[in-house]
Motif scaffolding. Structure first.
Motif, PDB file in Angstrom:
ATOM      1  N   LYS A  24     -12.344  -9.544 -32.369  1.00 58.24           N
ATOM      2  CA  LYS A  24     -11.081 -10.206 -32.722  1.00 58.24           C
ATOM      3  C   LYS A  24     -11.130 -10.708 -34.165  1.00 58.24           C
ATOM      4  O   LYS A  24     -11.033 -11.897 -34.446  1.00 58.24           O
ATOM      5  N   LEU A  25     -11.242  -9.733 -35.047  1.00 58.43           N
ATOM      6  CA  LEU A  25     -11.394 -10.010 -36.481  1.00 58.43           C
ATOM      7  C   LEU A  25     -10.035 -10.159 -37.166  1.00 58.43           C
ATOM      8  O   LEU A  25      -9.107  -9.403 -36.911  1.00 58.43           O
ATOM      9  N   ASN A  26      -9.964 -11.137 -38.047  1.00 54.82           N
ATOM     10  CA  ASN A  26      -8.836 -11.282 -38.967  1.00 54.82           C
ATOM     11  C   ASN A  26      -9.389 -11.190 -40.383  1.00 54.82           C
ATOM     12  O   ASN A  26     -10.188 -12.034 -40.789  1.00 54.82           O
ATOM     13  N   TYR A  27      -8.966 -10.138 -41.118  1.00 55.76           N
ATOM     14  CA  TYR A  27      -9.547  -9.863 -42.431  1.00 55.76           C
ATOM     15  C   TYR A  27      -8.445  -9.911 -43.483  1.00 55.76           C
ATOM     16  O   TYR A  27      -7.561  -9.060 -43.506  1.00 55.76           O
ATOM     17  N   LYS A  28      -8.467 -10.904 -44.347  1.00 59.44           N
ATOM     18  CA  LYS A  28      -7.426 -11.103 -45.352  1.00 59.44           C
ATOM     19  C   LYS A  28      -7.924 -10.564 -46.690  1.00 59.44           C
ATOM     20  O   LYS A  28      -8.489 -11.283 -47.506  1.00 59.44           O
ATOM     21  N   TYR A  29      -7.736  -9.262 -46.907  1.00 58.99           N
ATOM     22  CA  TYR A  29      -8.258  -8.635 -48.114  1.00 58.99           C
ATOM     23  C   TYR A  29      -7.472  -9.025 -49.358  1.00 58.99           C
ATOM     24  O   TYR A  29      -7.943  -8.885 -50.477  1.00 58.99           O
ATOM     25  N   ASN A  30      -6.232  -9.545 -49.164  1.00 57.31           N
ATOM     26  CA  ASN A  30      -5.414 -10.034 -50.275  1.00 57.31           C
ATOM     27  C   ASN A  30      -4.789 -11.355 -49.844  1.00 57.31           C
ATOM     28  O   ASN A  30      -4.049 -11.404 -48.861  1.00 57.31           O
ATOM     29  N   PRO A  31      -5.060 -12.458 -50.556  1.00 60.86           N
ATOM     30  CA  PRO A  31      -4.561 -13.766 -50.127  1.00 60.86           C
ATOM     31  C   PRO A  31      -3.040 -13.840 -50.009  1.00 60.86           C
ATOM     32  O   PRO A  31      -2.510 -14.660 -49.276  1.00 60.86           O
ATOM     33  N   LYS A  32      -2.306 -12.953 -50.724  1.00 60.90           N
ATOM     34  CA  LYS A  32      -0.849 -12.992 -50.717  1.00 60.90           C
ATOM     35  C   LYS A  32      -0.229 -12.119 -49.618  1.00 60.90           C
ATOM     36  O   LYS A  32       0.993 -12.125 -49.445  1.00 60.90           O
ATOM     37  N   LEU A  33      -1.050 -11.365 -48.910  1.00 61.41           N
ATOM     38  CA  LEU A  33      -0.553 -10.450 -47.886  1.00 61.41           C
ATOM     39  C   LEU A  33      -1.064 -10.866 -46.510  1.00 61.41           C
ATOM     40  O   LEU A  33      -2.008 -11.651 -46.388  1.00 61.41           O
ATOM     41  N   ASP A  34      -0.433 -10.309 -45.476  1.00 67.96           N
ATOM     42  CA  ASP A  34      -0.871 -10.580 -44.119  1.00 67.96           C
ATOM     43  C   ASP A  34      -2.273 -10.011 -43.910  1.00 67.96           C
ATOM     44  O   ASP A  34      -2.639  -8.975 -44.491  1.00 67.96           O
ATOM     45  N   ALA A  35      -3.041 -10.661 -43.070  1.00 69.71           N
ATOM     46  CA  ALA A  35      -4.382 -10.176 -42.763  1.00 69.71           C
ATOM     47  C   ALA A  35      -4.312  -8.922 -41.885  1.00 69.71           C
ATOM     48  O   ALA A  35      -3.277  -8.620 -41.281  1.00 69.71           O
ATOM     49  N   ILE A  36      -5.413  -8.211 -41.830  1.00 76.70           N
ATOM     50  CA  ILE A  36      -5.574  -7.129 -40.853  1.00 76.70           C
ATOM     51  C   ILE A  36      -6.199  -7.745 -39.610  1.00 76.70           C
ATOM     52  O   ILE A  36      -7.226  -8.414 -39.685  1.00 76.70           O
ATOM     53  N   HIS A  37      -5.550  -7.517 -38.460  1.00 72.03           N
ATOM     54  CA  HIS A  37      -6.014  -8.083 -37.199  1.00 72.03           C
ATOM     55  C   HIS A  37      -6.520  -6.939 -36.325  1.00 72.03           C
ATOM     56  O   HIS A  37      -5.833  -5.930 -36.149  1.00 72.03           O
ATOM     57  N   ASP A  66     -15.199 -15.891 -46.989  1.00 77.62           N
ATOM     58  CA  ASP A  66     -13.917 -16.598 -47.052  1.00 77.62           C
ATOM     59  C   ASP A  66     -12.765 -15.799 -46.458  1.00 77.62           C
ATOM     60  O   ASP A  66     -11.837 -16.375 -45.873  1.00 77.62           O
ATOM     61  N   ALA A  67     -12.790 -14.485 -46.627  1.00 76.60           N
ATOM     62  CA  ALA A  67     -11.633 -13.665 -46.241  1.00 76.60           C
ATOM     63  C   ALA A  67     -11.596 -13.325 -44.757  1.00 76.60           C
ATOM     64  O   ALA A  67     -10.639 -12.700 -44.302  1.00 76.60           O
ATOM     65  N   ILE A  68     -12.599 -13.704 -43.995  1.00 73.89           N
ATOM     66  CA  ILE A  68     -12.651 -13.286 -42.601  1.00 73.89           C
ATOM     67  C   ILE A  68     -12.746 -14.460 -41.634  1.00 73.89           C
ATOM     68  O   ILE A  68     -13.237 -15.528 -41.980  1.00 73.89           O
ATOM     69  N   SER A  69     -12.227 -14.232 -40.459  1.00 69.54           N
ATOM     70  CA  SER A  69     -12.443 -15.132 -39.328  1.00 69.54           C
ATOM     71  C   SER A  69     -12.532 -14.255 -38.089  1.00 69.54           C
ATOM     72  O   SER A  69     -11.954 -13.155 -38.052  1.00 69.54           O
ATOM     73  N   MET A  70     -13.256 -14.702 -37.090  1.00 68.64           N
ATOM     74  CA  MET A  70     -13.462 -13.879 -35.892  1.00 68.64           C
ATOM     75  C   MET A  70     -13.869 -14.762 -34.728  1.00 68.64           C
ATOM     76  O   MET A  70     -14.276 -15.911 -34.906  1.00 68.64           O
ATOM     77  N   ASP A  71     -13.752 -14.192 -33.507  1.00 70.42           N
ATOM     78  CA  ASP A  71     -14.193 -14.928 -32.324  1.00 70.42           C
ATOM     79  C   ASP A  71     -15.707 -14.930 -32.216  1.00 70.42           C
ATOM     80  O   ASP A  71     -16.331 -15.944 -31.908  1.00 70.42           O
ATOM     81  N   SER A  72     -16.307 -13.764 -32.456  1.00 72.67           N
ATOM     82  CA  SER A  72     -17.763 -13.660 -32.359  1.00 72.67           C
ATOM     83  C   SER A  72     -18.241 -12.410 -33.087  1.00 72.67           C
ATOM     84  O   SER A  72     -17.445 -11.542 -33.471  1.00 72.67           O
ATOM     85  N   PHE A  73     -19.565 -12.344 -33.241  1.00 75.74           N
ATOM     86  CA  PHE A  73     -20.211 -11.280 -34.019  1.00 75.74           C
ATOM     87  C   PHE A  73     -21.362 -10.729 -33.189  1.00 75.74           C
ATOM     88  O   PHE A  73     -22.276 -11.461 -32.815  1.00 75.74           O
ATOM     89  N   SER A  74     -21.298  -9.442 -32.854  1.00 71.85           N
ATOM     90  CA  SER A  74     -22.357  -8.805 -32.067  1.00 71.85           C
ATOM     91  C   SER A  74     -23.269  -8.020 -33.014  1.00 71.85           C
ATOM     92  O   SER A  74     -22.872  -6.959 -33.521  1.00 71.85           O
ATOM     93  N   LEU A  75     -24.446  -8.549 -33.261  1.00 72.76           N
ATOM     94  CA  LEU A  75     -25.414  -7.862 -34.122  1.00 72.76           C
ATOM     95  C   LEU A  75     -26.250  -6.927 -33.261  1.00 72.76           C
ATOM     96  O   LEU A  75     -27.056  -7.376 -32.442  1.00 72.76           O
ATOM     97  N   HIS A  76     -26.046  -5.622 -33.430  1.00 75.01           N
ATOM     98  CA  HIS A  76     -26.779  -4.648 -32.611  1.00 75.01           C
ATOM     99  C   HIS A  76     -28.198  -4.444 -33.140  1.00 75.01           C
ATOM    100  O   HIS A  76     -29.164  -4.526 -32.382  1.00 75.01           O
ATOM    101  N   SER A  77     -28.316  -4.187 -34.433  1.00 72.40           N
ATOM    102  CA  SER A  77     -29.654  -4.029 -35.004  1.00 72.40           C
ATOM    103  C   SER A  77     -29.597  -4.030 -36.527  1.00 72.40           C
ATOM    104  O   SER A  77     -28.602  -3.624 -37.130  1.00 72.40           O
ATOM    105  N   VAL A  78     -30.681  -4.516 -37.107  1.00 74.58           N
ATOM    106  CA  VAL A  78     -30.928  -4.416 -38.547  1.00 74.58           C
ATOM    107  C   VAL A  78     -32.356  -3.918 -38.690  1.00 74.58           C
ATOM    108  O   VAL A  78     -33.284  -4.563 -38.212  1.00 74.58           O
ATOM    109  N   ASP A  79     -32.528  -2.773 -39.295  1.00 71.42           N
ATOM    110  CA  ASP A  79     -33.890  -2.259 -39.438  1.00 71.42           C
ATOM    111  C   ASP A  79     -34.037  -1.498 -40.747  1.00 71.42           C
ATOM    112  O   ASP A  79     -33.057  -1.057 -41.342  1.00 71.42           O
ATOM    113  N   GLY A  80     -35.283  -1.378 -41.172  1.00 67.02           N
ATOM    114  CA  GLY A  80     -35.573  -0.681 -42.416  1.00 67.02           C
ATOM    115  C   GLY A  80     -36.941  -1.051 -42.932  1.00 67.02           C
ATOM    116  O   GLY A  80     -37.796  -1.512 -42.176  1.00 67.02           O
ATOM    117  N   TRP A  81     -37.140  -0.867 -44.228  1.00 65.21           N
ATOM    118  CA  TRP A  81     -38.429  -1.215 -44.810  1.00 65.21           C
ATOM    119  C   TRP A  81     -38.256  -1.563 -46.288  1.00 65.21           C
ATOM    120  O   TRP A  81     -37.265  -1.203 -46.918  1.00 65.21           O
TER     121      TRP A  81
END
Length: 264
Positions: A219-232, A183-198
């Motif tokens: 181009k991430l917008n992250y609103k960590y507090n609904p009452k404050l401006d997001a981090i861009h 809910d707190a994030i919006s972005m243009d796109s997401f580049s998944l480089h890798s997920v690995d493990g066991w």
């Protein structure tokens, strides 16, 4: 069960017109990985005693399947239901069975699957190398290697992901995690480089400690507090390793002020 034919030479030759398998009412287990170990152990005996297995129709709940297996001869395994279409060509030799999966889909989830699944009975292991297309937007290359003790995995994206929220729709998140991860994030796109493990079958709770993931949020917008401006930010690198999530924004600002080299 209809029209059963069994022939015994050095191994069994089994042909069957139709078989209906009754599902049992059992409670869902939180650990289904133990079933992999059981399948691998039982598959060895299948190869030892079965020369040929042909079943024209297998009915299980709402799934209908058909198998044509013969040692050292090309065959197939197919299955279908209102939501599933699974098609594969089967090849085998003395120590392995290989499925080449094609044109397989989960209709409701909008997932298409293609690739190879190799069952090596000598070791024994299941070696999976497949491509998943999800919602005609997300393309993932998935490699799995399972033995009787653990499952190793590696996932990469073949292109940037535009609709990250569709991936979250498959995961049941509590409301707090959902806010921070979705809910707190919006972005243009997401580049998944890798997920690995066991994952060790007997230590499921420790699986996150063996997970390593890297990605870039564009181009991430992250609103960590609904009452404050997001981090861009222009880009934000994220990494999960050793049970810790690292967030490193680049070109970040909030309230039109640059945030410098801040990270979390």
């Amino acid at each position: 069960m209809k029209q059963l034919y069994i022939k015994w030479n050095e191994k069994l030759d089994i042909s069957l017109k139709e078989i209906k398998i009754k599902s049992e009412d059992t409670k869902e287990s939180n650990n289904n990985f133990g079933e992999i170990k059981e399948y691998l152990q039982n598959a060895y005996y299948f190869k030892q005693f079965i020369q040929k297995l042909v079943i024209e129709k297998i009915i299980y709940n709402n799934v209908s399947a058909s198998i044509n297996y013969e040692e050292n001869v090309d065959g197939y395994l197919i299955a279908s239901s209102p939501n599933l279409s699974f098609k594969s060509l089967m090849t085998s030799n003395k120590n392995s069975i290989k499925l080449h999966v094609y044109n397989s889909t989960l209709k409701k989830e909008k997932i298409r699957l293609s690739g190879n699944i190799l069952l090596n009975l000598k070791k024994p292991i299941i070696d999976t190398d497949v491509v998943l297309n999800i919602n005609s937007d997300i393309n993932l290359h998935v490699k799995l290697l399972a033995d009787t003790k653990k499952l190793k995995y590696k996932i990469t994206a073949t292109q940037d992901i535009k609709n990250i929220k569709y991936l979250f729709s498959f995961i049941k998140l509590n409301k707090y995690v959902k806010y921070w991860a979705d809910d707190a994030i919006s972005m243009d796109s997401f580049s998944l480089h890798s997920v690995d493990g066991w994952v060790e079958y007997d230590k499921i709770d420790d699986a996150y400690k063996n997970l390593h993931a890297t990605a870039t949020l564009n181009k991430l917008n992250y609103k960590y507090n609904p009452k404050l401006d997001a981090i861009h930010s222009q880009t934000t690198d994220i990494e999960f390793r050793d049970g810790v999530l690292y967030i490193r924004p680049k070109g970040a600002k909030s309230y039109n002020s640059q945030l410098g080299k801040s990270w979390l």
